[in-house]
Write a protein that holds these residues in place. Structure first.
Motif, short mmCIF file in Angstrom:
data_model
loop_
_atom_site.label_atom_id
_atom_site.label_comp_id
_atom_site.label_asym_id
_atom_site.label_seq_id
_atom_site.Cartn_x
_atom_site.Cartn_y
_atom_site.Cartn_z
N GLN A 89 -1.57 -3.23 5.10
CA GLN A 89 -1.00 -2.43 6.41
C GLN A 89 0.06 -1.65 6.49
O GLN A 89 -0.22 -0.89 7.09
CB GLN A 89 -0.59 -3.89 7.43
N SER A 90 0.65 -1.97 6.11
CA SER A 90 1.95 -1.15 5.62
C SER A 90 1.86 0.45 4.66
O SER A 90 2.43 1.69 5.05
CB SER A 90 3.39 -1.52 4.12
N GLN A 91 0.33 0.30 3.69
CA GLN A 91 0.52 1.81 3.70
C GLN A 91 -0.94 2.45 4.84
O GLN A 91 -0.37 3.56 4.81
CB GLN A 91 -0.48 1.51 2.64
N GLN A 92 -1.23 1.80 5.58
CA GLN A 92 -1.42 2.24 7.05
C GLN A 92 -2.71 3.80 6.34
O GLN A 92 -2.80 4.52 6.46
CB GLN A 92 -0.69 3.61 7.56
N TRP A 145 -8.89 -0.57 3.54
CA TRP A 145 -8.87 -1.57 4.33
C TRP A 145 -10.52 -1.89 3.54
O TRP A 145 -11.17 -2.62 3.79
CB TRP A 145 -8.85 -1.41 5.96
N GLU A 146 -11.43 -1.20 3.52
CA GLU A 146 -12.79 -0.74 2.23
C GLU A 146 -12.58 -1.78 1.16
O GLU A 146 -13.47 -2.38 1.07
CB GLU A 146 -12.47 0.73 2.58
N LEU A 198 3.56 -0.06 -7.90
CA LEU A 198 2.21 0.96 -8.56
C LEU A 198 1.92 1.77 -6.11
O LEU A 198 1.44 2.59 -6.20
CB LEU A 198 1.29 -0.03 -8.45
N GLY A 199 2.58 0.99 -5.61
CA GLY A 199 2.38 1.31 -4.34
C GLY A 199 3.22 3.32 -3.99
O GLY A 199 2.82 4.04 -3.05
N ARG A 200 4.63 2.81 -4.45
CA ARG A 200 4.93 4.51 -4.71
C ARG A 200 4.76 5.41 -5.83
O ARG A 200 4.68 6.24 -5.37
CB ARG A 200 6.59 3.44 -4.42
N MET A 201 3.72 4.78 -6.45
CA MET A 201 3.24 5.88 -7.13
C MET A 201 2.16 6.46 -6.68
O MET A 201 1.32 7.50 -7.28
CB MET A 201 3.49 5.49 -8.59
N GLY A 202 1.54 5.98 -5.76
CA GLY A 202 0.63 6.54 -4.82
C GLY A 202 -1.16 5.29 -5.67
O GLY A 202 -2.07 5.87 -4.71
N SER A 203 -0.30 4.68 -6.09
CA SER A 203 -2.58 4.00 -6.94
C SER A 203 -2.26 2.50 -6.51
O SER A 203 -1.69 1.64 -6.67
CB SER A 203 -1.48 3.37 -8.63
N THR A 204 -2.64 3.12 -5.14
CA THR A 204 -2.12 1.78 -3.96
C THR A 204 -3.79 0.92 -4.36
O THR A 204 -3.74 -0.54 -3.62
CB THR A 204 -2.90 2.45 -2.63
N ALA A 239 -1.84 -8.96 -0.05
CA ALA A 239 -3.47 -8.14 -0.08
C ALA A 239 -3.11 -7.88 1.71
O ALA A 239 -2.56 -6.10 1.93
CB ALA A 239 -4.34 -8.74 0.07
N ILE A 240 -3.66 -7.92 3.01
CA ILE A 240 -3.34 -8.21 4.50
C ILE A 240 -2.16 -7.26 4.29
O ILE A 240 -1.76 -6.00 4.82
CB ILE A 240 -3.71 -8.68 5.45
#
Length: 661
Positions: A466-469, A474-475, A438-444, A461-462
């Protein structure tokens, strides 16, 4: 003292030869009397009158003769070295104790009507006598004991003994004997044809010679091999012979055809010797140089040592269509071989065979083997086999969940949607892999929600946020955490290291019970002070480095560049000046004087002598070689060489350039 009359006496080596006469009516003779008269006898005795043997002589008119009518004479040849026997007596050639003649002497037994010539028996006579009396093994032993050896005599005795064993149906003994005889090609051919006619050629086949100077005809070896194909004859012996015999002794073609006919007859009803027949066929193919066909049979038989056989003969290309058989024998060695030689055995062929629907019938764990094969291929070359990476996602999910994440991170050749569907369908679902996809697909946000709701790991989760910057994540993380005091407490322990903790503190509900809130707030403030101190220290170091580097740059920019000893043709090119450039003091072109020159970064150039003769204070030349060229000597000083023109301009305008530190 004797029981008979002596008609003659002669020495016989260490014994005595007596011509004995028994009078009529005497009962001491061993011979049958003729009309009451006994024939004369030739007796061999020792010097102590111990009987060694007796021969009865047949003469004419013995009824008319008395003891005095017979006589014994002997004659010795000039030289004689061979041994002899007489009756049952035998011994080496030597004179008698009384000085008699050797036992090779010729003896003459004389009667009124007959002269009988007697000689000691030779070794050949002994052998012939034994053969005539049916003592074949004794005859063969006697022939072998002859000195010097007589191969022809041994062969003759051996033939008689061999034939006797065959006649008595002792075929195994006869075959074993044949190997011990000095036979020639004709003898072997006769023996092979005899055993073939009797139907017992398999007994003789193992004993056929393989190292004769003139070998047997190939047809005889082929006949011996095919004799094992008859009913009730085991083919194990045939297999042993094919392995032992050199290939040049026979032609493999006719034997292969015979074995194939036997195998065809057993297609519907395989017999206990079917595997042995196939192995014989494989060995025949090897003898005929058809290694690929032999490999196919060995694969069907699943024989150990097959991988060594493939490596020794370079038969990797021959297993292209036999992947299932190869992996059935030893899956891990087969996979290693197929990956190592994938240039010869294409990956597409291996995958097609292992993934076919019929593969599970012969290899139940075909998909597991396919996974291991593709995994090893990916390990050695991640770029090769990308077209099967989608399939590998399913295989990893089924057989190696621990290795799926590494595969997903290392490969870019699989569709993300399909991989996500596979991870969802797994039992249990592969949550960490889903988050990564999901992170690679942009669905963070969706990935973060899975971590918080399903994994419930605030550290993960943190780390993910943090890896997605992404500040918005964070919100999102804070919003998800506000409903759970334990998660808020864990977030308070870590948020100060990554982002502004006020984003969390300002949103805390007023009455939310948070364990150890004061300690956590103290920790946040301590982290803030530490970070502020670090930032201040880093800023001070950065400013100091910038000032030092700026000063160095300024000093280098003010410094003259020496053009000493540069050819005139290269002077303008090196100084990046036009050909009309002149000395800023004497106004002469730089090429007009063969003097050392210097140039500044402001593009003003000078002759060194002109610069030294200027009234503007300056130190010695900045380069030792320049000082030498201009008449100065000594070490370089810290004198400030500057451009005369630029320095005068700054003095007139009141501009002062200093390096700030």
């Amino acid at each position: 003292q004797t029981n008979y009359f002596l008609s003659g006496i002669a020495p016989f080596a260490s014994s005595l030869l007596l011509l004995a006469y028994h009078p009529p009516g005497s009962g001491d003779s061993d011979s049958e009397p003729e009309e009451g008269h006994h024939p004369p006898e030739l007796a061999l005795v020792t010097w102590k009158n111990e009987a060694l043997g007796t021969d009865v002589l047949k003469v004419h008119g013995l009824e008319h003769y008395k003891a005095n009518d017979y006589s014994l004479a002997f004659a010795s040849p000039p030289s004689s070295t061979s041994s002899s026997t007489s009756g049952s007596a035998a011994g080496p050639v030597k004179p008698s104790p009384a000085g008699g003649v050797p036992e090779e002497a010729v003896f003459y037994l004389v009667s009124p009507k007959d002269i009988v010539v007697a000689r000691p028996r030779t070794s050949r006579d002994s052998v012939e006598w034994l053969l005539q009396h049916g003592k074949y093994r004794d005859a063969l032993r006697a022939a072998r004991a002859v000195t010097p050896p007589d191969p022809e005599l041994v062969a003759q005795a051996g033939r008689e003994c061999f034939q006797n064993l065959v006649d008595s149906e002792q075929y195994a003994a006869a075959a074993a004997l044949s190997e011990q005889l000095p036979w020639q090609v004709a003898d072997w051919e006769r023996a092979v044809l005899m055993f073939a006619e009797l139907g017992h050629l398999p007994a003789l086949a193992p004993h056929l010679p393989t190292s004769l100077q003139a070998p047997l005809k190939p047809q005889l070896y082929e006949l011996a091999l095919t004799s094992f194909l008859k009913p009730n004859v085991g083919v194990v012996g045939m297999l042993q012979l094919v392995r032992r015999w050199p290939p040049h002794l026979f032609s493999a073609g006719p034997v292969v055809e015979a074995v194939q006919r036997r195998l065809v007859s057993q297609l519907n009803t395989p017999g206990p010797d079917t595997d042995a027949l196939q192995e014989v066929l494989a060995e025949l193919y090897m003898a005929d140089g058809q290694r690929e066909r032999a490999l196919g049979i060995y694969l069907q038989l699943q024989r150990p040592g097959l991988f060594t056989f493939i490596e020794q003969h370079g038969l990797h290309a021959a297993v292209r269509d036999k992947v299932l058989l190869l992996t059935t024998l030893d899956a891990q060695r087969a996979i290693s071989l197929l990956v190592q030689h994938r240039a010869v055995v294409p990956v597409a062929q291996v995958v097609a065979q292992l993934s076919a629907e019929s593969a599970a019938e012969s290899l139940p764990d075909a998909r597991r083997v396919l996974h291991d094969y593709l995994a090893l291929l990916f390990q050695q070359d991640p770029q090769e086999g990308g077209e099967w990476h989608e399939m590998q996602v399913e295989l990893f999910a089924a057989y190696d969940r621990a290795g799926l994440m590494h595969f997903l991170r290392s490969s870019n050749s699989y569709p993300l949607e399909r991989a996500l569907a596979v991870c969802k369908a797994a039992d249990p679902p592969l949550v960490h892999e889903m988050v990564y996809l999901l992170g690679r697909m942009g669905s963070t946000r969706k990935a973060l929600g899975i971590i918080i709701t399903q994994v419930q790991d605030i550290d993960a989760a943190i780390e993910f946020v943090q890896s997605q910057q992404d500040e918005e994540l964070w919100e999102e993380l804070i919003s998800h955490s506000l409903g759970s005091p334990p998660m808020v407490a864990a977030l308070l322990d870590r948020i100060g290291r990554y982002t502004d903790p006020l984003s969390l503190l300002t949103r805390l509900p007023p009455n939310m019970p948070i364990p150890r809130l004061r300690d956590r707030l103290v920790g946040i403030m301590a982290d803030y002070r530490t970070q502020a101190s670090l930032r201040h220290g880093c800023s001070a170091i950065l400013h100091a480095d910038c000032a030092a580097l700026s000063g160095r740059l300024h000093m280098e920019a003010r410094r003259a560049v020496s053009l000493s000893d540069v050819p005139v043709a290269q002077l303008h090119k090196k100084a990046n000046l036009s050909k009309v450039t002149r000395c800023s003091i004497c106004i002469d072109p730089l090429s007009a004087q063969a003097k050392s020159c210097v140039v500044f970064f402001c593009a003003h150039a000078y002759h060194v002598r002109c610069l030294m003769a200027s009234k503007i204070p300056s130190g010695p030349p900045p380069f030792a070689e320049d000082a030498d060229a201009s008449g100065y000597s000594g070490q370089q000083s810290t004198g400030d060489w500057t451009c005369v023109v630029c320095r005068s301009a700054r003095a007139n305008t009141g501009v002062t350039l200093t390096a700030s530190r």
